[in-house]
Design an enzyme around this catalytic site. Structure first.
Site, PDB file in Angstrom:
ATOM      1  N   CYS A 156       0.858  -1.189   0.000  1.00 27.74           N
ATOM      2  CA  CYS A 156       0.000   0.000   0.000  1.00 27.74           C
ATOM      3  C   CYS A 156       0.892   1.235   0.000  1.00 27.74           C
ATOM      4  CB  CYS A 156      -0.883   0.037   1.242  1.00 27.74           C
ATOM      5  SG  CYS A 156      -1.708  -1.503   1.660  1.00 27.74           S
TER       6      CYS A 156
ATOM      7  N   CYS B 102       2.434   2.974  -3.252  1.00 25.37           N
ATOM      8  CA  CYS B 102       1.661   3.973  -4.001  1.00 25.37           C
ATOM      9  C   CYS B 102       1.225   5.143  -3.119  1.00 25.37           C
ATOM     10  CB  CYS B 102       0.434   3.343  -4.633  1.00 25.37           C
ATOM     11  SG  CYS B 102       0.843   2.232  -5.997  1.00 25.37           S
ATOM     12  N   HIS B 103       0.781   4.843  -1.890  1.00 32.21           N
ATOM     13  CA  HIS B 103       0.168   5.895  -1.064  1.00 32.21           C
ATOM     14  C   HIS B 103       1.142   6.545  -0.094  1.00 32.21           C
ATOM     15  CE1 HIS B 103      -3.909   5.093  -2.451  1.00 32.21           C
ATOM     16  NE2 HIS B 103      -3.716   3.796  -2.267  1.00 32.21           N
TER      17      HIS B 103
ATOM     18  N   CYS C 251     -34.290  -0.216  14.014  1.00 29.81           N
ATOM     19  CA  CYS C 251     -33.090   0.402  14.588  1.00 29.81           C
ATOM     20  C   CYS C 251     -33.502   1.645  15.377  1.00 29.81           C
ATOM     21  CB  CYS C 251     -32.116   0.844  13.498  1.00 29.81           C
ATOM     22  SG  CYS C 251     -31.777  -0.352  12.191  1.00 29.81           S
TER      23      CYS C 251
ATOM     24  N   CYS D 215     -34.854   1.492  19.008  1.00 27.11           N
ATOM     25  CA  CYS D 215     -33.864   1.412  20.094  1.00 27.11           C
ATOM     26  C   CYS D 215     -32.998   2.662  20.148  1.00 27.11           C
ATOM     27  CB  CYS D 215     -32.989   0.165  19.955  1.00 27.11           C
ATOM     28  SG  CYS D 215     -33.811  -1.316  20.606  1.00 27.11           S
ATOM     29  N   HIS D 216     -32.397   3.021  19.009  1.00 27.86           N
ATOM     30  CA  HIS D 216     -31.343   4.050  19.079  1.00 27.86           C
ATOM     31  C   HIS D 216     -31.859   5.489  19.063  1.00 27.86           C
ATOM     32  CE1 HIS D 216     -28.127   1.231  19.322  1.00 27.86           C
ATOM     33  NE2 HIS D 216     -28.565   0.562  18.260  1.00 27.86           N
TER      34      HIS D 216
ATOM     35  N   CYS E 266     -26.926  -6.432  16.271  1.00 25.05           N
ATOM     36  CA  CYS E 266     -28.194  -5.763  16.593  1.00 25.05           C
ATOM     37  C   CYS E 266     -29.372  -6.508  15.955  1.00 25.05           C
ATOM     38  CB  CYS E 266     -28.163  -4.310  16.152  1.00 25.05           C
ATOM     39  SG  CYS E 266     -27.121  -3.263  17.210  1.00 25.05           S
TER      40      CYS E 266
HETATM   41  C1  HEC Z   1     -33.217  -4.009  20.818  1.00 26.64           C
HETATM   42  C2  HEC Z   1     -32.549  -2.729  20.671  1.00 26.64           C
HETATM   43  C3  HEC Z   1     -31.659  -2.529  19.473  1.00 26.64           C
HETATM   44  C4  HEC Z   1     -32.012  -2.510  18.143  1.00 26.64           C
HETATM   45  C5  HEC Z   1     -33.375  -2.778  17.541  1.00 26.64           C
HETATM   46  C6  HEC Z   1     -30.823  -2.164  17.420  1.00 26.64           C
HETATM   47  N1  HEC Z   1     -29.778  -1.988  18.269  1.00 26.64           N
HETATM   48 FE1  HEC Z   1     -27.964  -1.266  17.786  1.00 26.64          FE
HETATM   49  N2  HEC Z   1     -27.342  -1.546  19.702  1.00 26.64           N
HETATM   50  C7  HEC Z   1     -28.123  -1.997  20.731  1.00 26.64           C
HETATM   51  C8  HEC Z   1     -27.305  -2.172  21.910  1.00 26.64           C
HETATM   52  C9  HEC Z   1     -27.792  -2.661  23.277  1.00 26.64           C
HETATM   53  C10 HEC Z   1     -26.007  -1.804  21.547  1.00 26.64           C
HETATM   54  C11 HEC Z   1     -24.741  -1.823  22.423  1.00 26.64           C
HETATM   55  C12 HEC Z   1     -24.726  -0.610  23.278  1.00 26.64           C
HETATM   56  C13 HEC Z   1     -24.670   0.608  22.450  1.00 26.64           C
HETATM   57  O1  HEC Z   1     -23.586   0.988  21.977  1.00 26.64           O
HETATM   58  O2  HEC Z   1     -25.762   1.159  22.127  1.00 26.64           O
HETATM   59  C14 HEC Z   1     -26.067  -1.368  20.158  1.00 26.64           C
HETATM   60  C15 HEC Z   1     -25.008  -0.826  19.451  1.00 26.64           C
HETATM   61  C16 HEC Z   1     -25.077  -0.299  18.176  1.00 26.64           C
HETATM   62  C17 HEC Z   1     -24.030   0.448  17.518  1.00 26.64           C
HETATM   63  C18 HEC Z   1     -22.659   0.788  18.093  1.00 26.64           C
HETATM   64  C19 HEC Z   1     -22.627   2.190  18.689  1.00 26.64           C
HETATM   65  C20 HEC Z   1     -21.250   2.626  19.102  1.00 26.64           C
HETATM   66  O3  HEC Z   1     -21.153   3.658  19.798  1.00 26.64           O
HETATM   67  O4  HEC Z   1     -20.251   1.988  18.758  1.00 26.64           O
HETATM   68  C21 HEC Z   1     -24.504   0.765  16.266  1.00 26.64           C
HETATM   69  C22 HEC Z   1     -23.760   1.502  15.185  1.00 26.64           C
HETATM   70  C23 HEC Z   1     -25.833   0.201  16.163  1.00 26.64           C
HETATM   71  N3  HEC Z   1     -26.159  -0.405  17.339  1.00 26.64           N
HETATM   72  C24 HEC Z   1     -26.633   0.298  15.034  1.00 26.64           C
HETATM   73  C25 HEC Z   1     -27.865  -0.337  14.913  1.00 26.64           C
HETATM   74  C26 HEC Z   1     -28.602  -0.422  13.678  1.00 26.64           C
HETATM   75  C27 HEC Z   1     -28.150   0.155  12.346  1.00 26.64           C
HETATM   76  C28 HEC Z   1     -29.752  -1.116  13.946  1.00 26.64           C
HETATM   77  C29 HEC Z   1     -30.817  -1.567  12.993  1.00 26.64           C
HETATM   78  C30 HEC Z   1     -30.422  -2.620  12.077  1.00 26.64           C
HETATM   79  C31 HEC Z   1     -29.732  -1.418  15.370  1.00 26.64           C
HETATM   80  N4  HEC Z   1     -28.574  -0.942  15.915  1.00 26.64           N
HETATM   81  C32 HEC Z   1     -30.776  -2.031  16.051  1.00 26.64           C
HETATM   82  C33 HEC Z   1     -29.478  -2.210  20.678  1.00 26.64           C
HETATM   83  C34 HEC Z   1     -30.239  -2.222  19.537  1.00 26.64           C
HETATM   84  C1  HEC Z   2      -0.426   0.533  -7.666  1.00 31.53           C
HETATM   85  C2  HEC Z   2      -0.766   1.635  -6.788  1.00 31.53           C
HETATM   86  C3  HEC Z   2      -1.659   1.332  -5.591  1.00 31.53           C
HETATM   87  C4  HEC Z   2      -1.485   0.386  -4.600  1.00 31.53           C
HETATM   88  C5  HEC Z   2      -0.434  -0.693  -4.506  1.00 31.53           C
HETATM   89  C6  HEC Z   2      -2.529   0.617  -3.643  1.00 31.53           C
HETATM   90  N1  HEC Z   2      -3.330   1.653  -4.027  1.00 31.53           N
HETATM   91 FE1  HEC Z   2      -4.894   2.422  -3.010  1.00 31.53          FE
HETATM   92  N2  HEC Z   2      -5.297   3.687  -4.544  1.00 31.53           N
HETATM   93  C7  HEC Z   2      -4.515   3.837  -5.671  1.00 31.53           C
HETATM   94  C8  HEC Z   2      -5.144   4.846  -6.548  1.00 31.53           C
HETATM   95  C9  HEC Z   2      -4.622   5.293  -7.878  1.00 31.53           C
HETATM   96  C10 HEC Z   2      -6.300   5.279  -5.864  1.00 31.53           C
HETATM   97  C11 HEC Z   2      -7.328   6.347  -6.325  1.00 31.53           C
HETATM   98  C12 HEC Z   2      -8.200   5.852  -7.389  1.00 31.53           C
HETATM   99  C13 HEC Z   2      -9.205   4.853  -6.907  1.00 31.53           C
HETATM  100  O1  HEC Z   2      -9.940   5.133  -5.940  1.00 31.53           O
HETATM  101  O2  HEC Z   2      -9.288   3.765  -7.513  1.00 31.53           O
HETATM  102  C14 HEC Z   2      -6.359   4.539  -4.620  1.00 31.53           C
HETATM  103  C15 HEC Z   2      -7.362   4.698  -3.667  1.00 31.53           C
HETATM  104  C16 HEC Z   2      -7.340   4.132  -2.397  1.00 31.53           C
HETATM  105  C17 HEC Z   2      -8.298   4.415  -1.345  1.00 31.53           C
HETATM  106  C18 HEC Z   2      -9.480   5.369  -1.456  1.00 31.53           C
HETATM  107  C19 HEC Z   2      -9.028   6.756  -1.203  1.00 31.53           C
HETATM  108  C20 HEC Z   2     -10.149   7.758  -1.365  1.00 31.53           C
HETATM  109  O3  HEC Z   2      -9.831   8.955  -1.229  1.00 31.53           O
HETATM  110  O4  HEC Z   2     -11.296   7.383  -1.616  1.00 31.53           O
HETATM  111  C21 HEC Z   2      -7.943   3.675  -0.261  1.00 31.53           C
HETATM  112  C22 HEC Z   2      -8.635   3.643   1.099  1.00 31.53           C
HETATM  113  C23 HEC Z   2      -6.778   2.903  -0.638  1.00 31.53           C
HETATM  114  N3  HEC Z   2      -6.449   3.203  -1.943  1.00 31.53           N
HETATM  115  C24 HEC Z   2      -6.140   2.018   0.192  1.00 31.53           C
HETATM  116  C25 HEC Z   2      -5.115   1.169  -0.229  1.00 31.53           C
HETATM  117  C26 HEC Z   2      -4.590   0.086   0.580  1.00 31.53           C
HETATM  118  C27 HEC Z   2      -5.046  -0.262   1.991  1.00 31.53           C
HETATM  119  C28 HEC Z   2      -3.628  -0.533  -0.172  1.00 31.53           C
HETATM  120  C29 HEC Z   2      -2.825  -1.747   0.187  1.00 31.53           C
HETATM  121  C30 HEC Z   2      -3.586  -2.941   0.529  1.00 31.53           C
HETATM  122  C31 HEC Z   2      -3.562   0.178  -1.457  1.00 31.53           C
HETATM  123  N4  HEC Z   2      -4.484   1.195  -1.446  1.00 31.53           N
HETATM  124  C32 HEC Z   2      -2.697  -0.127  -2.477  1.00 31.53           C
HETATM  125  C33 HEC Z   2      -3.346   3.172  -5.954  1.00 31.53           C
HETATM  126  C34 HEC Z   2      -2.832   2.126  -5.212  1.00 31.53           C
END
Ligand code: HEC
Ligand code: HEC
Length: 268
Positions: free
Chosen positions: A83, A86-87, A184, A187-188, A229
């Site tokens: 990575c 290039c980057h 979602c 709850c949230h 979730c």
């Molecule tokens: C029954 C209740 C419930 C429902 C429905 C639910 N969640 Fe959660 N979710 C939780 C609990 C409990 C946690 C862990 C504690 C926290 O970070 O809220 C959590 C954590 C998360 C987190 C992490 C937050 C952080 O700070 O890292 C995300 C993102 C999330 N939920 C997204 C979703 C999404 C998208 C949906 C719908 C698909 C969903 N949740 C549905 C209860 C719920």
């Molecule tokens: C041969 C050159 C090359 C290598 C090796 C390469 N990249 Fe890239 N990467 C690029 C180019 C060019 C772009 C921008 C064009 C695109 O999004 O396709 C890019 C875009 C990205 C982006 C998105 C950046 C944005 O602004 O959206 C990420 C994240 C990324 N590379 C991660 C990686 C990681 C992690 C690796 C190694 C596992 C890697 N690249 C290896 C050339 C490379």
């Protein structure tokens, strides 16, 4: 598991900190975790979990960030490319990237998140194999790249070609699912701050991913959290990296607009 030098640093670091009371790492003023009435999950965590996130020496998620840095520089054995070849310095080239993902990808005609973009890079630019979703290596690279945006506000594009995906994600967010028949939002949005078994339900923001979750004792992606979730309401989860979860990820990232990236966050 823990490399020896790291545990030595950890102990030395902790001892140095005990004397000074200074926190190394995130340790932001708690006011930063609330933006325009939206509260990061950090503010719903207990003091111990917050301290784990505040200090880079104690934060278990930093192991993934460090592992990601190693992978970033490691050349593919066949193409010889890494990575970094290039980057170059990720601190510059990857700064801000995680704050605006997922994005619409014209090549595939769908959304890509950071995990899928990394896999595109591996297969298309390095001739390497894609990494399994939720594998340690993909989590590490995602954590390393996301960490370069720490402190930057989330801001995703939801207009133009991204609009239909945003609408699909929004519909998902408000759809009642599973045996518990809950969306979602129910709850949230409606129950944030209430207890669910051991957890305090947060507002469900996506600021800290990949997170280190104590309950899992490991790192986890946004899609793993969605699965968790979904399963907790006894709904059938979608696959990691599925179009449904990519749309949901775009919607949830938009909901978190303005909140700063915390990666790697510590969560219960
Ligand atoms: C029954 C209740 C419930 C429902 C429905 C639910 N969640 Fe959660 N979710 C939780 C609990 C409990 C946690 C862990 C504690 C926290 O970070 O809220 C959590 C954590 C998360 C987190 C992490 C937050 C952080 O700070 O890292 C995300 C993102 C999330 N939920 C997204 C979703 C999404 C998208 C949906 C719908 C698909 C969903 N949740 C549905 C209860 C719920
Ligand atoms: C041969 C050159 C090359 C290598 C090796 C390469 N990249 Fe890239 N990467 C690029 C180019 C060019 C772009 C921008 C064009 C695109 O999004 O396709 C890019 C875009 C990205 C982006 C998105 C950046 C944005 O602004 O959206 C990420 C994240 C990324 N590379 C991660 C990686 C990681 C992690 C690796 C190694 C596992 C890697 N690249 C290896 C050339 C490379």
């Amino acid at each position: 598991m823990m490399p020896e030098w790291r545990s030595i640093c950890l102990v030395a670091g902790a001892m140095a900190l005990l004397g000074t009371g200074i926190v190394l790492g995130q340790g932001w003023d708690t006011a930063r975790y609330e933006v325009a009435g939206k509260k990061s999950g950090y503010l719903y965590m207990d003091e111990t979990t917050r301290q784990l996130q505040d200090d880079d020496f104690l934060n278990p998620g930093m192991f993934a960030v460090d592992a990601g840095r190693v992978l970033w520089e490691r050349p593919d054995p066949v193409s010889g490319k890494s990575c970094a070849s290039c980057h170059e310095d990720a601190e510059t080239s990857m700064r801000g990237v995680a704050a605006r993902y997922p994005v619409y990808d014209p090549a595939s005609g769908g959304l890509v998140n950071l995990e899928l973009r990394i896999n595109q890079m591996l297969t298309q630019t390095m001739g390497a194999e894609p990494l399994a979703y939720e594998s340690d290596d993909l989590l590490a690279l995602t954590a390393f790249i996301s960490h370069q945006s720490r402190g930057m506000p989330i801001e995703v594009a939801i207009d133009g070609p991204a609009a239909p995906f945003f609408e699909a994600g929004k519909a998902f967010y408000f759809t009642r699912l599973g045996q518990l028949d809950l969306s979602c939002s129910q709850c949230h949005d409606d129950r944030a701050g209430e207890r669910l078994r051991g957890d305090v339900i947060s507002e469900g923001h996506v600021t800290g991913f990949p997170i280190f979750r104590l309950l899992w004792d490991s790192m986890g992606s946004r899609h793993r959290m969605f699965q968790w979730c979904n399963t907790s309401i006894r709904a059938e989860p979608y696959a990691l990296g599925s179009p449904e979860y990519l749309s949901l990820e775009l919607y949830t990232a938009w909901r978190s607009s303005g909140l700063p990236i915390e990666t790697p966050a510590a969560r219960r």
